[in-house]
Scaffold this motif. Structure first.
Motif, PDB file in Angstrom:
ATOM      1  N   LEU A   1      23.781 -49.385  -0.452  1.00 32.30           N
ATOM      2  CA  LEU A   1      24.203 -50.731  -0.845  1.00 32.30           C
ATOM      3  C   LEU A   1      24.536 -51.622   0.350  1.00 32.30           C
ATOM      4  CD1 LEU A   1      26.521 -49.930  -3.909  1.00 32.30           C
ATOM      5  CD2 LEU A   1      24.049 -50.367  -3.883  1.00 32.30           C
ATOM      6  N   LEU A   2      24.419 -51.089   1.547  1.00 32.98           N
ATOM      7  CA  LEU A   2      24.639 -51.875   2.762  1.00 32.98           C
ATOM      8  C   LEU A   2      23.276 -52.142   3.388  1.00 32.98           C
ATOM      9  CD1 LEU A   2      27.643 -49.867   4.264  1.00 32.98           C
ATOM     10  CD2 LEU A   2      27.752 -52.006   2.972  1.00 32.98           C
ATOM     11  N   PRO A   3      22.831 -53.389   3.435  1.00 31.39           N
ATOM     12  CA  PRO A   3      21.508 -53.693   4.003  1.00 31.39           C
ATOM     13  C   PRO A   3      21.376 -53.184   5.438  1.00 31.39           C
ATOM     14  CG  PRO A   3      22.441 -55.613   2.911  1.00 31.39           C
ATOM     15  CD  PRO A   3      23.530 -54.596   2.977  1.00 31.39           C
ATOM     16  N   ASP A   4      20.148 -52.850   5.787  1.00 34.28           N
ATOM     17  CA  ASP A   4      19.899 -52.327   7.137  1.00 34.28           C
ATOM     18  C   ASP A   4      20.407 -53.270   8.214  1.00 34.28           C
ATOM     19  OD1 ASP A   4      18.746 -50.138   6.007  1.00 34.28           O
ATOM     20  OD2 ASP A   4      16.674 -50.689   6.503  1.00 34.28           O
ATOM     21  N   ASN A   5      20.143 -54.573   8.070  1.00 36.11           N
ATOM     22  CA  ASN A   5      20.560 -55.485   9.137  1.00 36.11           C
ATOM     23  C   ASN A   5      22.079 -55.576   9.232  1.00 36.11           C
ATOM     24  OD1 ASN A   5      20.963 -56.916   6.788  1.00 36.11           O
ATOM     25  ND2 ASN A   5      19.818 -58.723   7.404  1.00 36.11           N
TER      26      ASN A   5
ATOM     27  N   THR B   1      26.086 -55.407  12.424  1.00 38.62           N
ATOM     28  CA  THR B   1      27.517 -55.604  12.205  1.00 38.62           C
ATOM     29  C   THR B   1      28.305 -54.306  12.289  1.00 38.62           C
ATOM     30  OG1 THR B   1      27.051 -57.503  10.784  1.00 38.62           O
ATOM     31  CG2 THR B   1      29.241 -56.534  10.625  1.00 38.62           C
ATOM     32  N   LEU B   2      27.935 -53.306  11.480  1.00 39.31           N
ATOM     33  CA  LEU B   2      28.720 -52.076  11.420  1.00 39.31           C
ATOM     34  C   LEU B   2      28.425 -51.118  12.556  1.00 39.31           C
ATOM     35  CD1 LEU B   2      28.602 -51.238   7.596  1.00 39.31           C
ATOM     36  CD2 LEU B   2      30.506 -52.202   8.883  1.00 39.31           C
ATOM     37  N   GLY B   3      27.146 -51.021  12.936  1.00 39.92           N
ATOM     38  CA  GLY B   3      26.759 -50.003  13.911  1.00 39.92           C
ATOM     39  C   GLY B   3      26.608 -48.633  13.297  1.00 39.92           C
ATOM     40  N   THR B   4      26.460 -48.565  11.987  1.00 40.20           N
ATOM     41  CA  THR B   4      26.261 -47.281  11.316  1.00 40.20           C
ATOM     42  C   THR B   4      24.770 -46.974  11.230  1.00 40.20           C
ATOM     43  OG1 THR B   4      26.421 -48.491   9.223  1.00 40.20           O
ATOM     44  CG2 THR B   4      28.377 -47.333   9.979  1.00 40.20           C
ATOM     45  N   ALA B   5      24.461 -45.726  10.849  1.00 37.46           N
ATOM     46  CA  ALA B   5      23.070 -45.290  10.789  1.00 37.46           C
ATOM     47  C   ALA B   5      22.358 -45.932   9.615  1.00 37.46           C
ATOM     48  CB  ALA B   5      23.007 -43.769  10.673  1.00 37.46           C
ATOM     49  N   LEU B   6      21.121 -46.338   9.835  1.00 39.33           N
ATOM     50  CA  LEU B   6      20.328 -46.968   8.789  1.00 39.33           C
ATOM     51  C   LEU B   6      19.693 -45.939   7.870  1.00 39.33           C
ATOM     52  CD1 LEU B   6      20.652 -49.155  11.046  1.00 39.33           C
ATOM     53  CD2 LEU B   6      18.400 -49.989  10.418  1.00 39.33           C
ATOM     54  N   ASN B   7      19.578 -44.714   8.343  1.00 40.30           N
ATOM     55  CA  ASN B   7      18.874 -43.696   7.570  1.00 40.30           C
ATOM     56  C   ASN B   7      19.806 -42.594   7.070  1.00 40.30           C
ATOM     57  OD1 ASN B   7      19.458 -42.525   9.986  1.00 40.30           O
ATOM     58  ND2 ASN B   7      17.416 -41.663  10.323  1.00 40.30           N
ATOM     59  N   SER B   8      21.111 -42.887   7.063  1.00 40.83           N
ATOM     60  CA  SER B   8      22.061 -41.914   6.537  1.00 40.83           C
ATOM     61  C   SER B   8      23.173 -42.669   5.818  1.00 40.83           C
ATOM     62  CB  SER B   8      22.666 -41.067   7.666  1.00 40.83           C
ATOM     63  OG  SER B   8      23.697 -40.238   7.163  1.00 40.83           O
ATOM     64  N   ALA B   9      23.454 -42.262   4.588  1.00 43.47           N
ATOM     65  CA  ALA B   9      24.505 -42.929   3.817  1.00 43.47           C
ATOM     66  C   ALA B   9      25.899 -42.522   4.279  1.00 43.47           C
ATOM     67  CB  ALA B   9      24.339 -42.603   2.334  1.00 43.47           C
ATOM     68  N   ASP B  10      25.982 -41.487   5.121  1.00 43.51           N
ATOM     69  CA  ASP B  10      27.262 -41.041   5.671  1.00 43.51           C
ATOM     70  C   ASP B  10      27.056 -40.739   7.146  1.00 43.51           C
ATOM     71  OD1 ASP B  10      29.744 -40.001   6.244  1.00 43.51           O
ATOM     72  OD2 ASP B  10      29.534 -38.209   4.998  1.00 43.51           O
ATOM     73  N   THR B  11      27.166 -41.743   7.956  1.00 45.07           N
ATOM     74  CA  THR B  11      26.804 -41.634   9.373  1.00 45.07           C
ATOM     75  C   THR B  11      27.542 -40.514  10.076  1.00 45.07           C
ATOM     76  OG1 THR B  11      26.278 -43.984   9.500  1.00 45.07           O
ATOM     77  CG2 THR B  11      26.767 -42.877  11.569  1.00 45.07           C
ATOM     78  N   ASP B  12      28.864 -40.415   9.873  1.00 42.91           N
ATOM     79  CA  ASP B  12      29.649 -39.426  10.614  1.00 42.91           C
ATOM     80  C   ASP B  12      29.829 -38.103   9.854  1.00 42.91           C
ATOM     81  OD1 ASP B  12      31.316 -40.325   8.656  1.00 42.91           O
ATOM     82  OD2 ASP B  12      32.811 -41.212   9.993  1.00 42.91           O
ATOM     83  N   ASN B  13      29.159 -37.966   8.716  1.00 45.37           N
ATOM     84  CA  ASN B  13      29.193 -36.716   7.950  1.00 45.37           C
ATOM     85  C   ASN B  13      30.619 -36.249   7.649  1.00 45.37           C
ATOM     86  OD1 ASN B  13      26.309 -36.247   7.829  1.00 45.37           O
ATOM     87  ND2 ASN B  13      26.420 -35.730  10.019  1.00 45.37           N
ATOM     88  N   ASP B  14      31.496 -37.192   7.320  1.00 41.28           N
ATOM     89  CA  ASP B  14      32.876 -36.829   7.020  1.00 41.28           C
ATOM     90  C   ASP B  14      33.144 -36.765   5.521  1.00 41.28           C
ATOM     91  OD1 ASP B  14      32.741 -39.495   6.384  1.00 41.28           O
ATOM     92  OD2 ASP B  14      34.541 -40.081   7.496  1.00 41.28           O
TER      93      ASP B  14
END
Length: 830
Positions: free
Chosen positions: A308-312, A317-330
């Motif tokens: 639900l968070l657009p790639d751009n 803005t966030l700096g999170t991964a575009l290809n993972s819904a949980d960037t830090d695997n927490d």
């Protein structure tokens, strides 16, 4: 070839790295790995150790390692057209993996100004029909391990040509209701026109032709395209003409009369452009496809990981991964993470458009989540318009926690008394720890009855090395501090003063605590005011708590000083300056203070001077020259030093500089009995006097003087002697005996040239009173002898460099901060 490839990759890598630095993107998402536990590229499928498929919008590219041995890798690539349109003149860009490429088949490697790319073997062809394939291959040398490209992309595109071509019809003849003829298209440039498409506007209907395709795109507007089945690619070599057979149906009432015409034509051709490839954005998410390949995101999907968070938004803005819904695997999705800990999730911040990396978007000291809960505006620092920041109001605000007063951030007048919350005044205090250069001041506190929030309205700033005047105050303890309030109505007044308290580390003081006071720097008038000496202030010393306080009706710069050192500087300056007031009643001397002098009495003992120094009816031992010298020392100061030279044509006797007057007096004793019938050489007398004055290194502010007592007879004063006096900054005071006009002019000129004075004694010195006061000025008083009477108050206003400031002011006057003016009386600064 490969140099251009590497150059292009460096340019793209730099652009991407800057974007990642700006957004704080996690570096771990950049690596492409075959590890099944790590995110894989959306546009690549790993089949096995030797095969991968790279997916395009309407094509797939199978990259197969046919063999791998002896550091060589044989590669076969198969392009499959998965769309319904012909892939025309295909060209692929990707990292080849080695500078050693050999055995290229069914393709060729070309390059443009930015990068190298691979295309079909025959540059004139290369079409792939729908659901058909084309294969090619080559060998990579010097490969240490199996190599796969990060991505493979079609890079051909169709671009418009603005000029360099022309078209005409020829050989037209009627054929029943139609006509036939030729369309001649000429390439007028030195560059091949590659696989052209020609759109013509005409006055006839263009019919299909067996050699090429005709597509109607508007009324009497047609695009002529290549027809792959018959191999016509519509390429035109440089400066050549392509002739196409055409047929059509004429327009008009009488088609046998109407003449077929082409009214306009536009041309496009196939091109491989690095600029176009780099800017290509298939899903319109403002992240170019090339970057999405590197980021392992889906270039055909604006939300690659469906979080639900657009790639751009994730990228920029966030700096999170575009290809993972949980960037830090927490275990918390990127959607639900609260990166800035403001009680709002990333998704909530996305919808509200607040800053997900800044807990207080509008900087009002109230975090975004609390603003949402309280109903205030996270984009407005003052939601209720009462001039108080939202964060200054509420139960967790500084005002409430420090003063116990509650203001509602959604109400303009919380208590309904007709006064806005921002105008309500109440007792507040402020504390600020400080670290001064000398460590003497450790804390500053302010107490006052004021409105608003003193924590946000009051600013205390050190002015050390910012305001040079206050930074160099004599006796400064700690540093000068500037006190300012943001709002005019919040500032202290005479009816509502503020108390400033400085905490002092007594161990760092170089003076006694009770010597401290506070100065106010009145910047408007350019003066410093001792607050303990001015009735509008109250200064209090608390030695038990080691504090000094000042109660003030206004803010500006305040500083703690050593009052003893401050007043000593002004006292010393006053002692060294000439008081410009008239003389006291009944006194013939001006009121003066002392300037230190080094004096050499240069005494002419020849008969040419002595004959004017003998009284006519007095004690034969009387000698005016001796009396003048004695009076100088009698009215001098303990800091003065004296020397003497008795001179005829040769040195008779001399005494070097000393504070002990006896050295000079001993020489004076012989002067009364000495009278030689010789002629004086003033050059020798002055040279010896200069030698004595220059023999001692003195304070540069000490004045050097030669008091010359002579009739001036003898040789003229040389230019060398005069220059020596000037370069040594020595002033000559001439006491002239006798009445020889030429000799008199000689001595007057000497004093004038050296910024000294001259005084006439004349032919009878018996009734002349000559003395030197303790400012260094010679005075002559003769109430009986007409023409020599001097009753005016004489002041030393000599201005050597003519800069408007008398020398004595430049030497001894102080700036408002108690430091010397520090200018040079002999140097005029423009």
């Amino acid at each position: 070839m490969n140099l251009k490839t590497r150059k292009f990759k460096r340019v793209l890598a730099f652009a991407l790295s800057m974007a990642l630095i700006i957004t704080g993107c996690i570096s771990g998402i950049l690596s492409v790995s075959a590890n099944e536990n790590e995110p894989q590229p959306y546009n690549m499928t790993i089949l096995n150790t030797n095969e991968r498929i790279y997916h395009g919008e309407n094509y797939d590219v199978l990259y197969r390692i046919v063999s791998f041995q002896d550091d060589n890798q044989s590669v076969n690539l198969t392009i499959t057209n998965k769309g319904t349109e012909i892939i025309s003149n295909w060209a692929l860009y990707y990292e080849f993996g080695s500078e050693e490429i050999s055995n290229v088949y069914s393709s060729q490697i070309l390059e443009n100004e930015y990068f190298s790319y691979i295309t079909h073997e025959n540059y004139n062809f290369g079409e792939i029909s729908p659901y058909s394939s084309a294969s090619f291959g080559y060998t990579l040398g010097n490969i240490e391990e199996r190599f796969f490209p990060d991505s493979i992309d079609m890079v051909q595109s169709r671009v418009a040509k603005d000029s360099g071509f022309s078209a005409e019809l020829s050989g037209i003849y009627d054929a029943w209701n139609n006509f036939c003829g030729n369309l001649n298209i000429t390439n007028n440039t030195d560059i091949p026109l590659c696989k052209g498409e020609f759109t013509i506007n005409s006055n006839f209907k263009l019919l299909s032709n067996w050699g090429y395709d005709v597509v109607e795109v508007g009324e009497n507007t047609y695009t002529i395209k290549s027809k792959f089945d018959h191999g016509l690619n519509l390429n035109i070599p440089p400066n050549s003409t392509l002739s196409l057979a055409i047929s059509g149906s004429k327009e008009g009432e009488n088609w046998t009369v109407a003449t077929p015409q082409i009214t306009s034509m536009s041309v496009t051709e196939m091109s491989v452009s690095a600029e176009e490839y780099l800017s290509r954005d298939s899903d319109g998410d403002e992240i170019p496809d090339y970057y999405e390949n590197i980021l392992l995101s889906d270039r055909y999907n604006v939300d690659s990981d469906s979080d639900l968070l657009p790639d751009n938004y994730e990228f920029y803005t966030l700096g999170t991964a575009l290809n993972s819904a949980d960037t830090d695997n927490d275990g918390i999705s990127d959607t639900d993470e609260d990166l800035d800990e403001d009680l709002l999730s990333n998704y909530q911040e996305f919808e509200l458009t607040t800053d997900p990396l800044e807990k207080d978007t509008d900087g009002d000291y109230l975090i975004d989540g609390e603003e949402v809960n309280l109903g205030t505006d996270p984009f407005n620092q003052d939601s209720d318009g009462d001039t108080l920041l939202d964060g200054d109001e509420g139960v967790n605000s500084t005002i409430y926690t420090e003063s116990g007063i509650y203001f509602d951030p959604t109400l303009f007048d919380t208590d309904g008394n007709g006064i806005s919350d921002g105008d309500e005044k109440f007792e507040q205090s402020y504390q600020q720890d400080v670290v001064t250069s000398d460590g003497a001041i450790t804390n500053i506190s302010v107490e006052m009855n004021t409105n608003g929030n003193i924590d946000t309205n009051l600013s205390i700033e050190s002015m050390m090395d910012i305001d040079i005047m206050s930074s160099k105050v004599v006796g400064l303890i700690g540093e000068p501090f500037d006190f300012t309030m943001e709002f005019e109505e919040s500032k202290p007044t005479s009816d509502n003063p503020a108390t400033i308290t400085f905490s002092v580390d007594k161990a760092k003081l170089s003076t006694d605590f009770d010597k401290l006071t506070v100065l106010w720097y009145n910047e408007e008038d350019g003066i410093f005011v001792d607050c303990s000496e001015d009735t509008e202030f109250t200064v209090a010393l608390d030695e038990v708590n080691s504090t000094i306080s000042v109660t003030t009706p206004h803010f500006s710069q305040y500083l703690v000083i050593d009052s003893q050192e401050w007043y000593k500087a002004w006292s010393d300056s006053e002692r060294n300056l000439i008081t410009l007031a008239p003389p006291s009643t009944g006194s013939s001397k001006p009121e003066t203070v002392h300037q230190s002098l080094n004096i050499v009495f240069a005494v002419d003992i020849t008969n040419s001077t002595a004959k004017y120094d003998m009284p006519s009816n007095s004690d034969e031992s009387f000698c005016k020259r001796a009396e003048i010298v004695e009076n100088f020392m009698k009215n001098g100061s303990v800091s003065d030093k004296y020397g003497i030279v008795l001179f005829d044509e040769k040195l008779f006797s001399a005494s070097y500089l000393s504070e002990y007057e006896g050295n000079v007096l001993n020489h004076l004793q012989s002067l009364k009995d000495k009278s030689l019938n010789t002629t004086i050489d003033l050059n020798k007398l002055l040279t010896k006097s200069v030698q004595i004055l220059n023999s001692e290194v003195s304070d540069p502010l000490t004045k050097k003087v030669i008091v010359l007592l002579s009739s001036g007879s003898g040789p003229n004063i040389s230019t060398q002697t005069l220059e020596t006096l000037k370069s040594s900054n020595i002033s000559v005071y001439s006491v002239i005996f006798g009445n020889n006009n030429s000799d008199r002019k000689k001595m007057i000129n000497l004093s004038t040239e050296t910024n000294g004075e001259w005084y006439d004694v004349g032919v009878d010195a018996s009734d002349i009173i000559i003395w030197k006061d303790n400012s260094g000025i010679i005075w002559i008083d003769n109430s009986e002898k007409e023409g020599n009477l001097n009753t005016e108050t004489r002041i030393d206003i000599t201005d050597t460099d003519e800069d408007g400031l008398p020398d004595v002011i430049e030497r001894y006057a102080l700036k408002p901060n108690g430091t010397p003016i520090g200018s040079y009386p002999n140097v005029r600064i423009p």
